[in-house]
Design a protein around this motif. Structure first.
Motif, mmCIF file in Angstrom:
data_model
loop_
_atom_site.group_PDB
_atom_site.id
_atom_site.type_symbol
_atom_site.label_atom_id
_atom_site.label_comp_id
_atom_site.label_asym_id
_atom_site.label_seq_id
_atom_site.Cartn_x
_atom_site.Cartn_y
_atom_site.Cartn_z
ATOM 1 N N SER A 164 72.068 72.914 40.360
ATOM 2 C CA SER A 164 72.192 72.740 41.814
ATOM 3 C C SER A 164 73.553 72.166 42.179
ATOM 4 O O SER A 164 74.162 72.562 43.171
ATOM 5 N N LEU A 165 74.031 71.222 41.382
ATOM 6 C CA LEU A 165 75.352 70.641 41.648
ATOM 7 C C LEU A 165 76.449 71.695 41.495
ATOM 8 O O LEU A 165 77.378 71.757 42.311
ATOM 9 N N SER B 192 67.751 71.636 44.876
ATOM 10 C CA SER B 192 67.179 70.431 44.261
ATOM 11 C C SER B 192 68.275 69.378 44.093
ATOM 12 O O SER B 192 68.384 68.738 43.065
ATOM 13 N N LEU B 193 69.080 69.221 45.143
ATOM 14 C CA LEU B 193 70.150 68.228 45.110
ATOM 15 C C LEU B 193 69.622 66.801 45.093
ATOM 16 O O LEU B 193 70.373 65.872 44.794
ATOM 17 N N HIS B 194 68.355 66.612 45.404
ATOM 18 C CA HIS B 194 67.775 65.266 45.362
ATOM 19 C C HIS B 194 67.712 64.741 43.933
ATOM 20 O O HIS B 194 67.657 63.544 43.712
ATOM 21 N N LEU C 119 77.073 71.014 55.267
ATOM 22 C CA LEU C 119 76.765 70.670 53.884
ATOM 23 C C LEU C 119 76.954 69.170 53.640
ATOM 24 O O LEU C 119 76.110 68.520 53.034
ATOM 25 N N ILE C 120 78.039 68.620 54.142
ATOM 26 C CA ILE C 120 78.311 67.188 53.987
ATOM 27 C C ILE C 120 77.215 66.362 54.676
ATOM 28 O O ILE C 120 76.664 65.428 54.097
ATOM 29 N N LYS C 121 76.896 66.706 55.930
ATOM 30 C CA LYS C 121 75.865 65.978 56.664
ATOM 31 C C LYS C 121 74.525 66.052 55.948
ATOM 32 O O LYS C 121 73.797 65.063 55.900
ATOM 33 N N CYS D 220 71.729 62.659 48.932
ATOM 34 C CA CYS D 220 72.121 63.465 47.760
ATOM 35 C C CYS D 220 73.550 63.077 47.375
ATOM 36 O O CYS D 220 74.494 63.851 47.519
ATOM 37 N N PHE D 221 73.711 61.849 46.893
ATOM 38 C CA PHE D 221 75.054 61.305 46.732
ATOM 39 C C PHE D 221 75.821 61.844 45.538
ATOM 40 O O PHE D 221 77.052 61.803 45.533
#
Length: 163
Positions: free
Chosen positions: A21-22, A12-14, A44-46, A53-54
């Motif tokens: 999640s972080l 749930s990084l959104h 993961l970065i992409k 998901c900044f």
């Protein structure tokens, strides 16, 4: 801990307020670093960039910066992460990185056809970010068939002198 594949499928990084999640993204990032899995770090970065998901992206960049501040001979080797030809939410992406758009490195890479004629060339530019060991690189392609595009990369470098 879940695998990267499972994490990317069920996270749930959104929601930038989902601290669990972080924290899990940070744990996975550290595990990938300790195993030297640059290709998985790039996935993961992409994922974070592509999906906007900044908050997670910022955490990952900070962890990687910490890693590249370690003494030479320890930790990860330099690597680059190709982000593709477009970056959704480009303005937010460059704002979070605090990209300084004054070019610090410029190069031209040519590709030739069978007759030795220049078929296309890449204008490669490197830019500083707020992270001393992380750089944004753009490769602008110009060719004879008007298939022009820009390829975006992040470069992670331990030795950042003159780069």
């Amino acid at each position: 801990m879940r695998s990267l594949e499972e994490f990317l499928r069920n996270n749930s990084l959104h929601n930038p307020d989902d601290i669990d999640s972080l924290l899990e993204a940070a744990e996975i990032t550290r595990q990938l670093i300790s195993c030297g899995l640059e290709s998985e770090l790039c996935r993961l970065i992409k994922y974070t960039v592509k999906n906007g998901c900044f908050e997670a992206f910022s955490w990952i960049m900070a962890i990687l910066q910490e890693e590249f501040e370690q003494p030479e001979g320890t930790g990860m080797k330099d690597f680059s992460c190709e982000l593709g030809r477009s970056i959704p939410h480009y303005n937010e992406f460059t704002r979070l990185l605090h990209v300084d758009f004054n070019v610090i490195g410029n190069d031209v890479e040519k590709t030739f056809d069978d007759h030795g004629e220049v078929r296309s060339f890449f204008n490669i530019s490197k830019y500083r970010t707020a992270y001393n060991n992380i750089f944004l690189v753009t490769e602008e392609n110009f060719d004879l068939e008007d298939n022009d595009f820009i390829l975006y990369k992040l470069e992670f470098m331990r030795d950042n002198r003159n780069k």
